[in-house]
Write an enzyme that holds these catalytic residues in place. Structure first.
Site, PDB file in Angstrom:
ATOM      1  CE  LYS A  73      -4.368  -1.467   0.364  1.00  0.00           C
ATOM      2  NZ  LYS A  73      -5.470  -1.023  -0.512  1.00  0.00           N
ATOM      3  CB  SER A  98      -9.201  -2.847   7.265  1.00  0.00           C
ATOM      4  OG  SER A  98      -8.277  -3.327   6.299  1.00  0.00           O
ATOM      5  CD  GLU A 224     -13.100 -11.381  -4.757  1.00  0.00           C
ATOM      6  OE1 GLU A 224     -13.409 -10.208  -4.493  1.00  0.00           O
ATOM      7  OE2 GLU A 224     -13.856 -12.166  -5.373  1.00  0.00           O
ATOM      8  N   GLY A 228     -15.844 -13.365   0.812  1.00  0.00           N
ATOM      9  CA  GLY A 228     -15.706 -12.008   0.281  1.00  0.00           C
ATOM     10  C   GLY A 228     -15.478 -11.989  -1.212  1.00  0.00           C
ATOM     11  CG  ASP A 230     -16.121  -7.722  -3.367  1.00  0.00           C
ATOM     12  OD1 ASP A 230     -15.452  -8.420  -2.580  1.00  0.00           O
ATOM     13  OD2 ASP A 230     -15.664  -6.687  -3.897  1.00  0.00           O
ATOM     14  CB  SER A 324      -0.620  -8.189  -0.732  1.00  0.00           C
ATOM     15  OG  SER A 324      -1.423  -8.872   0.216  1.00  0.00           O
TER      16      SER A 324
END
Length: 338
Positions: A73, A98, A224, A228, A230, A324
């Site tokens: 990030k 989060s 995923e 979750g 989506d 990640s």
């Protein structure tokens, strides 16, 4: 690329607007790499004969758990915040997250002489909230199962005159995240497939933008958690869909709907999204710790989990996997694997 935001906003422009050109291009990823040079870490690519034998392919792990703030990030946050005007930096930035984007925005803001206010769930891992506060950010808490973090973030930014830096729905964020895949392929050469975890979709959108430009024909596979899914459902439906806020150990992937911008890119470039269970994520974390000697958080291990669980079929000869992040406290790590 779309110009930097001039005030509080969730994204610079909606996906598909204007001339119909891609919101983020490979040139944007290259530009982000130049901006990040000497600021972000060029993280290592790990190889393991044991892993290759277990999987039956040549695996290259891009270890973003060694990135600043312990996750990919920082790439997007710094790329976005570094483009703000002196006036915007003086007023400060806001974000909702989060944990990993929160830390990234907090550190990037501090590095650039600004300050950050972060909306974080009440149940964010303590290690992530402590680190965010340690980088100098003000934290505003909310209930992720009843509150709307996007609305809260926008309201906070408007009330205080801050520039909102969203976790994935922004072209500079996406381009910054794509530098992880850029570095991976620069080091490894041609890959047949690249696996990356999918939360809001920024890492995958940036990675797909870079990887498909460098290696035409590469298979882009998102991962995923089962609860979750989506993005998988959205790709099947042909438009973003919303699910109940997921309950999963992969807190970084507990997203209820993909971003419009990230979805538009991933719909065009991603070949498949596969699912993993929390137990499969735990197994991947355990193997990474015991055999690869690296610490991963649940979201950080989900792409590796998919590979270990046999979700990639047919199995290509050379595979890249993005680890990640590694932001998990000792107590939580022991609780998950104990």
């Amino acid at each position: 690329m779309t110009q930097s935001p001039t005030g509080p906003t969730d994204h610079a422009r909606p996906a598909g607007s204007g001339s119909g050109a891609p919101v983020v291009t490979f040139d944007d990823v290259r530009d982000a790499a130049r901006r990040l040079a000497g600021v972000a870490h060029r993280t290592p690519v790990l190889r393991s004969r044991t892993l290759d034998e277990l999987v039956g392919a040549e695996v290259h792990l891009k270890c973003e758990n060694f990135q600043r703030v312990g996750a990919f990030k920082f790439r997007g946050a710094y790329n976005a915040i570094s483009r703000l005007s002196p006036q915007q930096l003086a007023r400060g930035v806001a974000a909702y997250s989060s944990g990993n984007h929160a830390q990234a925005v907090a550190l990037a803001a501090r590095e650039l002489g600004s300050h950050a206010v972060i909306v974080m769930p009440e149940d964010s891992p303590k290690s992530k909230t402590d680190a965010t506060a340690g980088y100098g950010a003000e934290i505003v808490r909310y209930d992720r199962y009843t509150g709307d973090r996007v609305a809260l973030g926008r309201q906070l930014a408007e009330e205080r005159g801050l520039t909102l830096i969203p976790p994935y729905e922004h072209p500079h964020i996406i381009a910054g995240q794509g530098t992880a895949a850029l570095e991976l392929i620069e080091e490894t050469g041609r890959l047949d497939a690249l696996l990356a975890p999918v939360g809001g979709g920024g890492l995958m959108a940036g990675s797909a933008t870079a990887a498909t430009a460098l290696v035409p024909g590469i298979r882009m596979i998102g991962v995923e958690p089962e609860t979750g899914d989506d993005t998988r459902r959205s790709l099947a439906a042909g438009h973003p869909v919303t699910i109940p806020v997921p309950r999963t150990i992969a807190d970084g992937q507990a997203v209820d709907t993909p971003g419009a911008m990230t979805f538009a890119i991933n719909q065009r470039l991603v070949d498949a999204v596969v699912l993993v269970s929390d137990d499969e994520i735990r197994a991947a974390m355990k193997l990474a710790f015991e055999r690869l000697k690296i610490v991963t958080e649940p979201s950080g291990a989900s792409a590796l989990a998919a590979l270990l669980a046999g979700r990639v079929d047919p199995l290509p000869p050379r595979i890249g996997v993005i680890i990640s992040g590694g932001n998990v406290g000792l107590d939580r790590f022991m609780e998950l694997l104990g």
